[in-house]
Design a protein around this motif. Sequence first.
Motif, PDB file in Angstrom:
ATOM      1  N   ASP A  92       0.832  -1.205   0.000  1.00 35.52           N
ATOM      2  CA  ASP A  92       0.000   0.000   0.000  1.00 35.52           C
ATOM      3  C   ASP A  92       0.868   1.258   0.000  1.00 35.52           C
ATOM      4  O   ASP A  92       0.581   2.231  -0.715  1.00 35.52           O
ATOM      5  CB  ASP A  92      -0.924   0.004   1.215  1.00 35.52           C
ATOM      6  N   ALA A  93       1.930   1.233   0.799  1.00 37.59           N
ATOM      7  CA  ALA A  93       2.802   2.403   0.904  1.00 37.59           C
ATOM      8  C   ALA A  93       3.522   2.687  -0.414  1.00 37.59           C
ATOM      9  O   ALA A  93       3.823   3.845  -0.725  1.00 37.59           O
ATOM     10  CB  ALA A  93       3.823   2.181   2.027  1.00 37.59           C
ATOM     11  N   ARG A  94       3.775   1.644  -1.180  1.00 40.38           N
ATOM     12  CA  ARG A  94       4.475   1.802  -2.459  1.00 40.38           C
ATOM     13  C   ARG A  94       3.511   1.981  -3.628  1.00 40.38           C
ATOM     14  O   ARG A  94       3.932   2.069  -4.777  1.00 40.38           O
ATOM     15  CB  ARG A  94       5.384   0.603  -2.701  1.00 40.38           C
ATOM     16  N   GLY A  95       2.223   2.039  -3.323  1.00 41.99           N
ATOM     17  CA  GLY A  95       1.230   2.250  -4.375  1.00 41.99           C
ATOM     18  C   GLY A  95       1.003   1.036  -5.252  1.00 41.99           C
ATOM     19  O   GLY A  95       0.564   1.171  -6.395  1.00 41.99           O
ATOM     20  N   ILE A  96       1.313  -0.148  -4.732  1.00 40.13           N
ATOM     21  CA  ILE A  96       1.122  -1.383  -5.490  1.00 40.13           C
ATOM     22  C   ILE A  96      -0.280  -1.924  -5.195  1.00 40.13           C
ATOM     23  O   ILE A  96      -0.602  -2.253  -4.050  1.00 40.13           O
ATOM     24  CB  ILE A  96       2.196  -2.427  -5.129  1.00 40.13           C
ATOM     25  N   VAL A  97      -1.105  -1.981  -6.215  1.00 42.99           N
ATOM     26  CA  VAL A  97      -2.501  -2.373  -6.055  1.00 42.99           C
ATOM     27  C   VAL A  97      -2.619  -3.891  -5.915  1.00 42.99           C
ATOM     28  O   VAL A  97      -2.055  -4.649  -6.712  1.00 42.99           O
ATOM     29  CB  VAL A  97      -3.336  -1.888  -7.262  1.00 42.99           C
ATOM     30  N   ARG A  98      -3.349  -4.322  -4.926  1.00 43.51           N
ATOM     31  CA  ARG A  98      -3.598  -5.750  -4.748  1.00 43.51           C
ATOM     32  C   ARG A  98      -4.466  -6.274  -5.879  1.00 43.51           C
ATOM     33  O   ARG A  98      -5.316  -5.546  -6.408  1.00 43.51           O
ATOM     34  CB  ARG A  98      -4.287  -6.002  -3.403  1.00 43.51           C
ATOM     35  N   ASP A  99      -4.284  -7.557  -6.244  1.00 45.45           N
ATOM     36  CA  ASP A  99      -5.098  -8.144  -7.295  1.00 45.45           C
ATOM     37  C   ASP A  99      -5.791  -9.403  -6.777  1.00 45.45           C
ATOM     38  O   ASP A  99      -5.746  -9.714  -5.585  1.00 45.45           O
ATOM     39  CB  ASP A  99      -4.264  -8.430  -8.549  1.00 45.45           C
ATOM     40  N   VAL A 100      -6.428 -10.144  -7.671  1.00 41.68           N
ATOM     41  CA  VAL A 100      -7.192 -11.316  -7.252  1.00 41.68           C
ATOM     42  C   VAL A 100      -6.293 -12.386  -6.643  1.00 41.68           C
ATOM     43  O   VAL A 100      -6.709 -13.125  -5.745  1.00 41.68           O
ATOM     44  CB  VAL A 100      -7.998 -11.903  -8.433  1.00 41.68           C
ATOM     45  N   LYS A 101      -5.041 -12.500  -7.135  1.00 39.46           N
ATOM     46  CA  LYS A 101      -4.108 -13.479  -6.581  1.00 39.46           C
ATOM     47  C   LYS A 101      -3.733 -13.101  -5.152  1.00 39.46           C
ATOM     48  O   LYS A 101      -3.519 -13.984  -4.307  1.00 39.46           O
ATOM     49  CB  LYS A 101      -2.857 -13.562  -7.452  1.00 39.46           C
ATOM     50  N   THR A 102      -3.638 -11.803  -4.879  1.00 40.65           N
ATOM     51  CA  THR A 102      -3.348 -11.355  -3.520  1.00 40.65           C
ATOM     52  C   THR A 102      -4.407 -11.903  -2.570  1.00 40.65           C
ATOM     53  O   THR A 102      -4.090 -12.498  -1.529  1.00 40.65           O
ATOM     54  CB  THR A 102      -3.330  -9.826  -3.427  1.00 40.65           C
ATOM     55  N   GLU A 103      -5.648 -11.702  -2.935  1.00 37.71           N
ATOM     56  CA  GLU A 103      -6.747 -12.177  -2.097  1.00 37.71           C
ATOM     57  C   GLU A 103      -6.778 -13.701  -2.025  1.00 37.71           C
ATOM     58  O   GLU A 103      -7.115 -14.280  -0.988  1.00 37.71           O
ATOM     59  CB  GLU A 103      -8.081 -11.639  -2.629  1.00 37.71           C
ATOM     60  N   LYS A 104      -6.425 -14.349  -3.124  1.00 39.62           N
ATOM     61  CA  LYS A 104      -6.407 -15.811  -3.145  1.00 39.62           C
ATOM     62  C   LYS A 104      -5.420 -16.356  -2.120  1.00 39.62           C
ATOM     63  O   LYS A 104      -5.747 -17.270  -1.348  1.00 39.62           O
ATOM     64  CB  LYS A 104      -6.031 -16.311  -4.539  1.00 39.62           C
ATOM     65  N   TYR A 105      -4.203 -15.807  -2.121  1.00 38.65           N
ATOM     66  CA  TYR A 105      -3.183 -16.301  -1.187  1.00 38.65           C
ATOM     67  C   TYR A 105      -3.546 -15.993   0.260  1.00 38.65           C
ATOM     68  O   TYR A 105      -3.224 -16.767   1.164  1.00 38.65           O
ATOM     69  CB  TYR A 105      -1.818 -15.723  -1.534  1.00 38.65           C
ATOM     70  N   LEU A 106      -4.219 -14.881   0.468  1.00 40.02           N
ATOM     71  CA  LEU A 106      -4.610 -14.520   1.832  1.00 40.02           C
ATOM     72  C   LEU A 106      -5.716 -15.430   2.365  1.00 40.02           C
ATOM     73  O   LEU A 106      -5.858 -15.579   3.581  1.00 40.02           O
ATOM     74  CB  LEU A 106      -5.076 -13.064   1.874  1.00 40.02           C
ATOM     75  N   SER A 107      -6.472 -16.040   1.481  1.00 39.74           N
ATOM     76  CA  SER A 107      -7.627 -16.833   1.910  1.00 39.74           C
ATOM     77  C   SER A 107      -7.493 -18.320   1.570  1.00 39.74           C
ATOM     78  O   SER A 107      -8.490 -19.031   1.476  1.00 39.74           O
ATOM     79  CB  SER A 107      -8.906 -16.275   1.276  1.00 39.74           C
ATOM     80  N   LEU A 108      -6.263 -18.793   1.389  1.00 40.98           N
ATOM     81  CA  LEU A 108      -6.067 -20.210   1.076  1.00 40.98           C
ATOM     82  C   LEU A 108      -6.643 -21.080   2.188  1.00 40.98           C
ATOM     83  O   LEU A 108      -6.362 -20.861   3.367  1.00 40.98           O
ATOM     84  CB  LEU A 108      -4.578 -20.510   0.917  1.00 40.98           C
ATOM     85  N   PRO A 109      -7.433 -22.095   1.844  1.00 39.31           N
ATOM     86  CA  PRO A 109      -7.993 -22.979   2.874  1.00 39.31           C
ATOM     87  C   PRO A 109      -6.921 -23.883   3.469  1.00 39.31           C
ATOM     88  O   PRO A 109      -5.870 -24.107   2.861  1.00 39.31           O
ATOM     89  CB  PRO A 109      -9.045 -23.794   2.100  1.00 39.31           C
ATOM     90  N   ALA A 110      -7.201 -24.410   4.640  1.00 42.83           N
ATOM     91  CA  ALA A 110      -6.232 -25.241   5.359  1.00 42.83           C
ATOM     92  C   ALA A 110      -5.804 -26.456   4.536  1.00 42.83           C
ATOM     93  O   ALA A 110      -4.629 -26.839   4.550  1.00 42.83           O
ATOM     94  CB  ALA A 110      -6.826 -25.683   6.688  1.00 42.83           C
TER      95      ALA A 110
END
Length: 218
Positions: A92-110
């Motif tokens: 966020d500080a570097r102005g790099i926009v999160r994408d769908v893969k960002t959210e995917k990795y954050l929500s990987l199931p167990a």
Amino acid sequence: MELERLSKGSKELRHNGEQLFSHLLDTRQASTAGLVLILANVCKSSNSAREWLNRAHDAGLPMDAVPFNRLLCELRLEGRDDELEGVLSEMDARGIVRDVKTEKYLSLPAEELSRMRRARLQELAEDGDFARMKELFESLLARRQADWIHLNVAMLHLCKDYASRRELLRHAETAGVSPSTSTYNLLLSTLQMEGRKDELEGVLSEMDARGIVRDVKT
């Protein structure tokens, strides 16, 4: 592309790929696509991924979310979820926009994380990188992210006799890992290989006492 060929090859070729990309960074000829190849195929730890990201930043390489997604993926694989927010804040500080893969990795199931961890442990064993394999397994144990599948892989590749496999089992259980039937089957087969058949009944009795069901391999 030579870098792609090297990065997806054997351990020796991947090392050559690292050297090539390092040279490209030093001579300001590297690309973001090349960085992603290194992060996806060569890096086997979040520390290594972070080092390459820092070098790329110092070399002035433009970056989007993709390289940072690789770092997030490595952190999740290692069970270092407490470090995710710091990476997201950096993006966020570097102005790099999160994408769908960002959210995917954050929500990987167990289940997916368990599969990824097993694959990485196996990959490190195949590369002969047992020091890194042990480091990853211990990291998962410390964060209570290891399961019996990871334990079995570690017992198979990090231990060469019954005593060390039994000790690793005890160590893992203190970190909350519950052994499975296949874990005990590995102990039984190890005793047989060592010619200690008189001890098999004791292990079988232990399985029964713990409610661990025998299978066809037992």
